[in-house]
Design a protein around this motif. Structure first.
Motif, mmCIF file in Angstrom:
data_model
loop_
_atom_site.group_PDB
_atom_site.id
_atom_site.type_symbol
_atom_site.label_atom_id
_atom_site.label_comp_id
_atom_site.label_asym_id
_atom_site.label_seq_id
_atom_site.Cartn_x
_atom_site.Cartn_y
_atom_site.Cartn_z
ATOM 1 N N LEU A 1 72.748 73.079 31.130
ATOM 2 C CA LEU A 1 72.488 74.377 30.511
ATOM 3 C C LEU A 1 71.137 74.931 30.917
ATOM 4 O O LEU A 1 70.857 76.115 30.768
ATOM 5 C CB LEU A 1 72.522 74.225 28.983
ATOM 6 C CG LEU A 1 73.829 73.708 28.406
ATOM 7 C CD1 LEU A 1 73.655 73.377 26.942
ATOM 8 C CD2 LEU A 1 74.909 74.755 28.598
ATOM 9 N N ARG B 1 79.814 79.275 29.492
ATOM 10 C CA ARG B 1 79.810 80.301 28.442
ATOM 11 C C ARG B 1 79.197 81.592 28.993
ATOM 12 O O ARG B 1 78.251 81.569 29.774
ATOM 13 C CB ARG B 1 79.027 79.826 27.228
ATOM 14 C CG ARG B 1 77.523 79.952 27.393
ATOM 15 C CD ARG B 1 76.796 78.891 26.658
ATOM 16 N NE ARG B 1 75.356 78.995 26.853
ATOM 17 C CZ ARG B 1 74.728 78.679 27.978
ATOM 18 N NH1 ARG B 1 75.400 78.246 29.036
ATOM 19 N NH2 ARG B 1 73.418 78.789 28.071
ATOM 20 N N GLU C 1 73.224 76.025 21.643
ATOM 21 C CA GLU C 1 74.131 75.057 22.267
ATOM 22 C C GLU C 1 73.750 73.635 21.858
ATOM 23 O O GLU C 1 74.619 72.804 21.587
ATOM 24 C CB GLU C 1 74.089 75.180 23.790
ATOM 25 C CG GLU C 1 74.733 76.420 24.347
ATOM 26 C CD GLU C 1 73.805 77.626 24.321
ATOM 27 O OE1 GLU C 1 72.685 77.508 23.783
ATOM 28 O OE2 GLU C 1 74.211 78.680 24.835
ATOM 29 N N MET C 2 72.432 73.354 21.834
ATOM 30 C CA MET C 2 71.995 72.010 21.453
ATOM 31 C C MET C 2 72.383 71.706 20.011
ATOM 32 O O MET C 2 72.806 70.590 19.693
ATOM 33 C CB MET C 2 70.483 71.861 21.665
ATOM 34 C CG MET C 2 70.143 71.526 23.108
ATOM 35 S SD MET C 2 68.432 71.789 23.556
ATOM 36 C CE MET C 2 67.557 70.885 22.337
ATOM 37 N N THR D 1 76.164 70.901 19.859
ATOM 38 C CA THR D 1 76.449 69.552 20.351
ATOM 39 C C THR D 1 75.983 68.498 19.357
ATOM 40 O O THR D 1 76.707 67.548 19.052
ATOM 41 C CB THR D 1 75.760 69.330 21.716
ATOM 42 O OG1 THR D 1 76.043 70.449 22.550
ATOM 43 C CG2 THR D 1 76.246 68.069 22.378
ATOM 44 N N ALA E 1 80.483 69.860 25.137
ATOM 45 C CA ALA E 1 79.261 70.347 25.794
ATOM 46 C C ALA E 1 79.473 70.560 27.291
ATOM 47 O O ALA E 1 78.835 71.418 27.891
ATOM 48 C CB ALA E 1 78.121 69.361 25.568
ATOM 49 N N SER E 2 80.395 69.793 27.901
ATOM 50 C CA SER E 2 80.544 69.915 29.349
ATOM 51 C C SER E 2 81.095 71.278 29.753
ATOM 52 O O SER E 2 80.949 71.688 30.897
ATOM 53 C CB SER E 2 81.419 68.784 29.894
ATOM 54 O OG SER E 2 82.648 68.753 29.234
ATOM 55 N N ALA F 1 74.701 66.253 28.471
ATOM 56 C CA ALA F 1 75.220 67.366 27.681
ATOM 57 C C ALA F 1 74.303 68.577 27.785
ATOM 58 O O ALA F 1 74.768 69.714 27.795
ATOM 59 C CB ALA F 1 75.379 66.933 26.222
ATOM 60 N N VAL F 2 72.984 68.330 27.886
ATOM 61 C CA VAL F 2 72.007 69.427 27.818
ATOM 62 C C VAL F 2 71.607 69.929 29.211
ATOM 63 O O VAL F 2 71.505 71.135 29.444
ATOM 64 C CB VAL F 2 70.745 68.938 27.059
ATOM 65 C CG1 VAL F 2 69.687 70.009 27.063
ATOM 66 C CG2 VAL F 2 71.119 68.545 25.647
ATOM 67 N N LEU G 1 80.116 74.092 28.133
ATOM 68 C CA LEU G 1 79.150 75.120 27.747
ATOM 69 C C LEU G 1 78.494 75.841 28.934
ATOM 70 O O LEU G 1 78.173 77.015 28.809
ATOM 71 C CB LEU G 1 78.078 74.509 26.835
ATOM 72 C CG LEU G 1 78.581 74.145 25.432
ATOM 73 C CD1 LEU G 1 77.448 73.570 24.602
ATOM 74 C CD2 LEU G 1 79.172 75.365 24.731
ATOM 75 N N ALA H 1 81.310 64.939 21.573
ATOM 76 C CA ALA H 1 80.234 65.923 21.751
ATOM 77 C C ALA H 1 80.118 66.336 23.217
ATOM 78 O O ALA H 1 80.025 67.519 23.545
ATOM 79 C CB ALA H 1 78.917 65.341 21.249
ATOM 80 N N LEU H 2 80.148 65.342 24.117
ATOM 81 C CA LEU H 2 79.999 65.641 25.546
ATOM 82 C C LEU H 2 81.208 66.412 26.069
ATOM 83 O O LEU H 2 81.066 67.300 26.917
ATOM 84 C CB LEU H 2 79.813 64.341 26.328
ATOM 85 C CG LEU H 2 79.657 64.483 27.839
ATOM 86 C CD1 LEU H 2 78.426 65.298 28.172
ATOM 87 C CD2 LEU H 2 79.583 63.122 28.504
#
Lengths: 651, 153
Positions: free
Chosen positions: A410, A468, A424-425, A428, A462-463, A406-407, A465, A458-459
């Protein structure tokens, strides 16, 4: 005559593989311009053509059902539909090995024909490695499993194909996995070539990457299709059994996923050189191990065509030769490869390293669980290892990996700070927490499905992001591929978690006219009727099912009897809605005239396979992106060369 | 951090994770692997109640019964010696499940000594036999030999 042409083409191809090997060795000793070395590329191309002819001959034999050929007589039948006659060509041991070398030789021909990024010497060494691997399989085919063997007397009728395999999914499933395995053999050859010539560069990673991506896409599709096949064909309602044969396809996928990510670090940042080479060797080892497990008869399953100890030991020798040789080469040469670029922990590379370590750990867990029963059997203790081991132990590594997934995208390459992506973190993390509370406290879901549902949500968010604040039209295709694949993982995870958290099951014995229910579905057994197909007869249970008192739908699951060869199968029926699937199976009748019926309502279960397809689509997008960049670069190089030539002429 | 140090740290990290994974796997395997029992073994040294195990043997002829709910069946699995384990199973019987043939039942022993099966593996066709059943024919041969040699000693 057809069989003889096929066999002759196969022998010639084997001879060319020897030439290819010799050419590569000559390049290493006498340099890339020696006469023998110059033959390497043409040999690879010609070899691809010859094997393609050989495989086409086998297809032809099956299409016309030539019963004087042993393989056709053993595995085909004149009464089969044409598509299953053709798929019968690889639905057996010999044919599937021929398919393997065919794909491999065509891949070799393709890199020989078009790959120009690497130094010529490295390419020749790579092709030599490819020839060496192919040679082992030619020997295997020609010496112990000749697909073109004639019978002394033609038989009158063939034995038929296992009815479980008479299915369109099964016609496509093995070739798909083979494309994947063979793609990894190309990655392996590149790794060996790079090691031999001490040329581990970003260019090497870029040349290797399309092959890893392609292999990975095929493996993803193969696993997804195999899982769906097991789900609807076996009639057990499950989609993944941690069966050794399934694991044999999962392990190369895990290794290929790790390799894919480390190759992208090497291509973009010139780091993780040794690790990438190592993974290239491991990924192909897993393909070979998978082939060994499935084809040797060590495991019994529908996948093991023949239990023949000679063939098992042959594959084991090949496995030992290639993998042992590659690891030895690796041990000798790895020290001479200089360190790559440095990076900090909080960087794209750092996240990818964590991803790689986690994937390797999962691979180790699956590998040990798969081999453990074989090991204990040597001491005469029989065990089976199933979901109670695989699910929790792999989850220990899967969930940290999902968090990094997820992170990681980014972060910037080389050096970044956590505070830059803190918003972003936080988003998520908040999503994860809310989902945990809702499903854990309110719906009381068990731990693993709970984690699965929450991480999937969450993922899933997040995927997207990484997109953005970017102009969506200018985002490179490869980045779309990454987003799509990561989102696909979240979707598949949501399907799996939902299936295990919310499924309901109903087992009932019903007389004609009786009703039952499962989840929101009302089910009425209307009648049980005998019916007949081209090579089977069946009892079909006609049922009317309605969702939430809606319009009834008529379904008819069957219990089928095949007669060539004699076998019984369960034909389940699936009713798919946007929010899940109803799964119906009919069993036998009891003495009082009631019929056993098994029903499941599985909410969101289809997301498992849609997720798999999204992951594969992501791989395809990334592949298109990479190939397009390469084509553009080639065009630029050509243009530059043409301009230089013009300038020289003018001056 | 120098490049050399970084490489060392990475190698150590990977090693720790892999060794950790292997240790965890070995630990879990010892606890979670489900052991295979023959009826005589299950009688002599029964597994703990509720532990997931597998039971393999022959379905005793004449023992298969369907209960009144129409879906629960009971039968007896016998082995080489005069050992018999009662088995209960709710579900659709596998395609080639018949009395007198081999079966592997996955499940657990209940407190009353009945084996509660979640899943039955029977011979699928002549090419696909559960691994534990492959030696069933030897098993039968041993049985035959025992019967025919009675009184010869």
């Amino acid at each position: 005559m057809i069989a003889e042409i096929g066999l002759a083409a196969l022998w010639l191809a084997a001879a060319l593989a020897v030439l290819q090997l010799a050419g590569g060795l000559a390049a290493l000793r006498a340099g890339e311009n020696s006469d023998l070395a110059a033959l390497t590329r043409p040999a690879a191309v010609l070899q691809g053509g010859l094997v393609a002819i050989s495989f086409a001959m086998l297809l032809w034999l099956f299409a016309i059902t030539d019963l004087s050929v042993k393989l056709v007589a053993m595995n085909s039948h004149t009464a089969k539909p044409l598509i299953f006659k053709l798929s019968g060509a690889w639905g057996n041991h010999e044919g599937s090995m021929l398919l393997w070398v065919t794909v491999m030789a065509l891949a070799g021909a393709l890199i020989a024909g078009i790959e120009r990024r690497l130094p010529e010497k490295t390419m020749q060494a790579t092709l030599a490695a490819q020839g060496f691997v192919a040679l082992g399989f030619y020997a295997f085919l020609l010496l112990s499993s000749n697909p073109f063997e004639r019978l002394p007397e033609p038989v009158i009728e063939g034995l038929g194909l296992n009815p479980l395999l008479q299915d369109i999914g099964l016609a496509l499933h093995p070739p798909t996995l083979y494309f994947g395995y063979v793609g990894l053999s190309v990655a392996f050859s590149f790794a060996v070539g790079a090691l031999l010539t001490r040329n581990v560069t970003p260019d090497f990673a870029r040349a290797m990457r399309p092959w890893i991506l392609g292999a990975w896409v095929f493996l993803t599709l193969g696993i997804t299709a195999g899982s769906y096949w097991a789900y609807y064909e076996l009639g057990w309602g499950g989609y993944w059994f941690w069966d050794p044969v399934e694991n044999a396809s999962l392990m190369p996928w895990l290794a290929a996923t790790a390799l894919l990510h480390s190759a992208s670090v090497l291509a973009s940042r010139d780091a993780l050189r040794v690790w990438t080479i190592m993974l290239g060797v491991v990924a192909f080892s897993m393909s070979m191990l998978g082939t060994f497990l499935v084809r040797s008869g060590i495991l019994t399953s529908v996948h093991a065509f023949a239990v023949d100890p000679e063939r098992g030991s042959f594959i084991l020798i090949l496995l030992g030769l290639y993998i042992g040789g590659a690891l030895l080469l690796f041990a000798l040469r790895a020290g001479t490869i200089s360190e790559g670029e440095r990076f900090s922990i909080a960087s794209r590379e750092g996240a990818l390293v964590v991803n790689n370590v986690m994937l390797s750990a999962i691979l180790a867990v699956v590998l040990l669980g798969t081999l453990y029963p074989l090991l204990t059997e040597a001491f005469d203790v029989r065990v089976s290892v199933g979901p109670p081991y695989f699910n929790p132990v792999s989850a220990v590594f899967v969930f940290p990996m999902l968090a990094v997934m997820a992170v990681g995208p980014l972060l910037r390459w080389r050096r970044d700070s956590w505070s830059r992506i803190s918003r972003e973190m936080a988003l998520t993390g908040a999503l994860l927490l809310v989902a945990l509370v809702i499903f854990g406290v309110v719906s009381q879901v068990a731990l693993l499905p709970l984690l699965g549902l929450s991480f999937a949500i969450a993922l899933g968010v997040a995927s997207f992001l990484p997109l953005r604040g970017r102009n969506l039209r200018r985002v490179p295709i490869a980045v779309w591929g990454m987003v799509m694949a990561h989102f696909g993982v979240a979707v598949a995870l949501l399907g799996m978690a939902s299936e295990s958290a919310f499924s309901t099951e109903r087992l009932a014995a019903l007389a004609e006219g009786e009703r039952t229910s499962v989840g929101p579905w009302a089910v009425e057994l209307q009648a049980v009727e005998p019916i007949a197909g081209p090579n089977w007869t069946a009892m079909a249970a006609r049922m009317a099912v309605s969702y939430d008192d809606g319009e009834p739908i008529e379904i008819a699951p069957q219990s089928r009897n095949f007669w060539a060869p004699a076998q019984q199968t369960t034909e389940s029926v699936l009713v798919t809605r946007w929010n899940g699937q109803l799964y119906a199976v009919v069993g036998s009748s009891s003495n009082d005239g009631r019929w056993q019926v098994r029903l499941w309502w599985k909410p969101l279960v289809t997301l498992i396979w849609y997720g798999g397809l999204l992951v594969a689509l992501g791989g395809i997008l990334a592949l298109i992106g990479r190939v397009r960049t390469d084509l553009k670069r080639r065009a630029a190089v050509r243009k530059g060369a043409a301009r230089r030539l013009e300038m020289e002429k003018v001056s | 951090m120098k490049a050399k140090h970084q490489r060392l740290v990475l190698v150590l990290l990977a090693l720790v994770a892999l060794v950790g994974a292997a240790l965890l796997a070995v630990y879990a395997l010892r606890n979670q692997a489900s052991y295979f029992y023959l009826p005589e073994q299950m009688q002599a040294d029964p597994p703990a109640v509720g532990q997931a195990v597998r039971l393999g043997g022959m379905v005793a002829p004449g023992s298969l019964e369907t209960l009144s709910d129409g879906i629960t069946v009971t039968f007896t699995v016998t082995g080489r010696e005069a050992s018999a384990i009662p088995v209960r199973y709710a579900g659709i019987l596998p395609d080639l499940f018949v009395e007198g043939s081999g079966v592997v039942a996955e499940g657990r022993l209940a407190a009353d000594g009945t084996f509660e099966a979640d899943n039955l593996l029977a011979k699928h066709d002549e090419n696909y036999v559960p691994r534990e059943l492959q030696e069933m024919s030897e098993h039968q041969a041993a049985e035959m030999a025992e019967e025919t040699t009675v009184g010869l000693e």
